[in-house]
Design a protein around this motif. Structure first.
Motif, short mmCIF file in Angstrom:
data_model
loop_
_atom_site.label_atom_id
_atom_site.label_comp_id
_atom_site.label_asym_id
_atom_site.label_seq_id
_atom_site.Cartn_x
_atom_site.Cartn_y
_atom_site.Cartn_z
N ARG A 1 72.77 23.04 -43.41
CA ARG A 1 73.20 24.11 -43.76
C ARG A 1 73.59 25.20 -42.72
O ARG A 1 72.84 26.19 -42.43
CB ARG A 1 71.89 24.99 -44.42
CG ARG A 1 71.64 24.45 -45.71
CD ARG A 1 72.66 24.31 -46.92
NE ARG A 1 72.03 23.62 -48.08
CZ ARG A 1 72.03 22.55 -48.43
NH1 ARG A 1 72.81 21.95 -47.65
NH2 ARG A 1 71.75 22.02 -49.53
N CYS B 1 78.62 28.25 -42.20
CA CYS B 1 79.59 27.41 -42.97
C CYS B 1 79.00 27.47 -44.54
O CYS B 1 79.78 27.29 -45.54
CB CYS B 1 79.77 26.10 -42.47
SG CYS B 1 80.29 24.60 -43.51
N ASN C 1 78.41 15.74 -39.12
CA ASN C 1 77.45 16.47 -38.24
C ASN C 1 76.57 15.46 -37.63
O ASN C 1 75.75 15.62 -36.76
CB ASN C 1 76.63 17.35 -39.29
CG ASN C 1 76.09 16.69 -40.29
OD1 ASN C 1 75.71 15.36 -39.99
ND2 ASN C 1 75.72 17.27 -41.58
S1 SF4 Z 1 77.16 20.09 -41.18
FE1 SF4 Z 1 79.22 20.63 -41.62
S2 SF4 Z 1 79.62 20.85 -43.72
FE2 SF4 Z 1 77.53 20.95 -43.41
S3 SF4 Z 1 76.99 22.78 -42.98
FE3 SF4 Z 1 77.38 22.10 -40.97
S4 SF4 Z 1 79.64 22.58 -40.75
FE4 SF4 Z 1 79.07 22.60 -42.90
#
Ligand code: SF4
Ligand SMILES: Nc1nc2c(ncn2[C@@H]2O[C@H](COP(=O)(O)OP(=O)(O)OP(=O)(O)O)[C@@H](O)[C@H]2O)c(=O)[nH]1
Ligand SMILES: C[S@@+](CC[C@H](N)C(=O)[O-])C[C@H]1O[C@@H](n2cnc3c(N)ncnc32)[C@H](O)[C@@H]1O
Ligand code: SF4
Length: 606
Positions: free
Chosen positions: A75, A79, A150
């Motif tokens: 999270r 974003c 990620n």
């Molecule tokens: S991992 Fe990627 S999609 Fe998930 S919250 Fe972070 S930036 Fe957004």
């Protein structure tokens, strides 16, 4: 077809070159490879590029980003809201077959690079099959199968994805501090991401591994030198990304660190920093410290955008084509596919979208007021255009499209800003008519809002309500007999009546404000206080301040209820004091001071 067959053969020749013995004609495997690449380049040069992928600024779009899912296992605050987002029903998400059909159409039209993204692409079941399906498009001209992830749940899957054809990996990692990681991403996971990075760096079949670092002032900007240091021994390309605004992501320009500032900091530590070349359409401008194995770069989407060389198109996980990251307009390819459109019909729709692409995104000052899907491409799109295959409106759309393509820039800009205004005014439909926002699909979550406001009153009125028994009582209806004890305006009278009025007012908001939804409020707290403010000249201003906090479990926010409470409360103070204060009073500074819950995220006025 013939070109495709040739390509396939040469591609095989090229990739096998290092493992086969050189044929007689060539003296080494590297010569075989070089010759094969030369042939591939030749085939590319004669390969037709569909006009559907060329926009009115003559930009060729050969890079397609496909979002595989709206879901994510992190999270990141910039974003996604902490409580997650309203997910589209699964039947609205593109199936594997639909993704591969679109991918093939784009590749046959000229796309050579596909990047899988999301949400978090690795949590889509069947991602390995999708990659394998993309791998089958190599003979059609697909060169790179890339993914941005990620890395949290990737270390186990990665070898299999690479085996299936993944060629490039960008990993997102904003901090090397486990506590900060959890603070920024709202979940622990630094070790897992570092593990993925190590596996990726050891995977010989993965071409350049890149690390994406979104830099936020006061949060992780101090770690920039540590990330640069990673490039000393590891062949990684670290990219520092400017924090970008999307609907509800708490962006403000002071949290953004311009790339030029970062370069200055790095250059102060490393005197020999050198600029290295980038590919024509790269988002990053890259640099290197001599002797280091890796490199670093800057993605300056905000301070120095790269729109003039933009070659990207996007497909959202629910099948909309989005021609620009910062453009709210989207067209559903999914709906057309499901209505039975042929490939050439779909390509025509893609062409319309591409031809409507703007020259560049707005300037930094304006961009945060435009509503846009967040980076993860989720939630309800701000504008969905009808396609030429569907309804009556489609005619208007085609006409607009012509205007946009043929008229001078001024008209295009005006048109685009009108659209942007419509997209940010949620109570107007595309034609600019009043419309209630449809919240039927939204999740019920806890919403709170606090509003404040002030009424300036003259001192004589202030004195009456600031003490229970004023020295010089004023009666509400001054009677000739002067029954001061019962008729005096007391603090309790005025402020209690105003408090009750404010509570009742908030409950009536949807009756008063035409497009407000009726909401089941769970709590309304109102507080009125007397406040005297000393002015620079030594004089005083007297006022009553009203605070209202409203909570509800609902599908939409309660700031209108909090604002109504404050307004009605202050009007009631006016009504109670008008006999003694007349028209000198001024109601002012009514505003939302705090808000939480919902997709637009938390807000607090400092
Ligand atoms: S991992 Fe990627 S999609 Fe998930 S919250 Fe972070 S930036 Fe957004
Ligand atoms: N303005 C703009 N920025 C983009 C776009 N695509 C990606 N970015 C920026 O680039 C960052 C990294 O995105 P990635 O998903 O790694 O993709 P990429 O930079 O295109 O990756 P490469 O193909 O390796 O160049 C994002 O966080 C954005 O800041 C785009 O289309 N427009
Ligand atoms: C939206 S994510 C999707 C892929 C994957 N979940 C990930 O985080 O890598 C793609 C990239 O966008 C970046 N990003 C997301 N929101 C951003 C923002 N507000 N400003 C700049 N980059 C952002 C992320 O850091 C990530 O590198
Ligand atoms: S902002 Fe739009 S036009 Fe500019 S680089 Fe990104 S996608 Fe391309």
């Amino acid at each position: 077809m013939i070109i495709s067959a040739y390509r396939h053969q040469f591609h095989r020749l090229s990739t096998c070159a290092s493992s086969i013995s050189a044929p007689n004609l060539y003296t080494s495997a590297s010569e075989v490879k070089r010759a094969a690449h030369a042939k591939l380049d030749f085939i590319d040069s004669i390969r037709p590029f569909s006009g559907a992928l060329v926009d009115s600024y003559n930009r060729r779009h050969d890079y397609l980003r496909i979002s595989l899912t709206e879901k994510c296992n992190l999270r990141c605050f910039y974003c996604m809201p902490e409580e997650g987002i309203q997910l589209s029903p699964s039947e609205k998400i593109l199936t594997d077959e639909e993704i591969l059909r679109l991918a093939k159409l784009f590749v046959q039209s000229g796309v050579t690079k596909i990047r899988l993204t999301g949400g978090e692409p690795t949590i889509r079941k069947g991602i390995a099959n999708i990659i394998s399906g993309l791998n089958d498009l190599r003979p059609d001209g697909l060169k790179s199968i890339a993914m941005t992830s990620n890395g949290l749940a990737l270390h186990r899957q990665l070898p299999n994805l690479v085996e299936n054809g993944l060629t490039h990996l960008n990993l997102s990692l904003d901090t090397l501090d486990p506590f900060k990681f959890e603070f920024m991403a709202k979940r622990p996971g630094l070790d897992a991401v570092l593990k993925t990075l190590n596996i990726a760096l050891q995977s010989p079949r993965l071409q350049k591994v890149k690390l994406n670092v979104v830099v936020v002032k006061g949060l992780n900007d101090s770690e920039v030198p540590d990330f640069v240091e990673m490039t000393r021994d590891q062949p990684v390309s670290v990219r520092f990304i400017e924090f970008m605004p999307f609907t509800g992501n708490k962006w403000n320009k002071f949290k953004m660190v311009p790339s030029s500032d970062l370069l200055k900091t790095i250059s102060e530590r490393h005197s020999g920093v050198v600029r290295i070349s980038d590919d024509a359409n790269d988002t990053a401008r890259s640099w290197k410290i001599p002797g280091y194995r890796g490199e670093f770069g800057f993605i300056s989407s905000m301070s120095d955008h790269f729109c003039s060389t933009c070659n990207r198109l996007r497909i959202t996980s629910d099948g909309q084509i989005k021609v620009c990251l910062f453009d709210a307009k989207e067209i559903s390819l999914r709906d057309e596919m499901r209505k039975g459109a042929s490939d050439s019909e779909i390509l025509r729709i893609i062409g319309q979208a591409v031809h409507g692409k703007e020259e560049k995104h707005l300037q930094m000052e304006d961009i945060d007021v435009v509503s846009n899907r967040p980076m993860i491409l989720i939630g309800g799109p701000a504008i969905i255009y009808p396609t030429v295959l569907s309804t009556q409106n489609s005619y208007a759309f085609t006409r607009n499209l012509k205007v946009r393509m043929k008229q001078p820039r001024l008209i295009r800009n005006f048109y685009s800003s009108a659209i942007q205004h419509f997209s940010s005014l949620t109570h107007l439909d595309r034609q600019g008519r009043a419309a209630m926002v449809d919240v039927s699909e939204k999740l019920v979550t806890k919403r709170s809002a606090t509003a404040i406001g002030r009424i300036y009153i003259p001192k004589r009125a202030y004195d009456l309500i600031n003490t229970s028994y004023p020295s010089e009582p004023h009666s509400i209806n001054a009677s000739p007999t002067g029954e001061a004890e019962t008729k005096v305006i007391r603090k309790g009278d005025t402020l209690t009546v105003a408090q009750l009025a404010a509570i009742m007012g908030s409950k009536k908001t949807s009756d008063l404000i035409p497009l407000c939804h009726p909401l089941p409020l769970t709590n309304v707290k109102v507080n009125l206080t007397c406040e005297a403010i000393e002015q620079p000249q030594g004089t005083w201003k007297y006022s009553v301040v009203c605070h209202a906090s409203v909570d509800c479990e609902g599908k939409t926010g309660v700031e209108m209820e909090a604002l109504t409470a404050v307004s009605v409360g202050l009007l009631t103070v006016w009504d109670m004091l008008k006999a003694v204060a007349g028209k000198e009073m001024i109601i002012s500074e009514i505003m939302v001071s705090k808000k939480s819950g919902g997709r637009s995220g938390d807000f607090s006025r400092t």
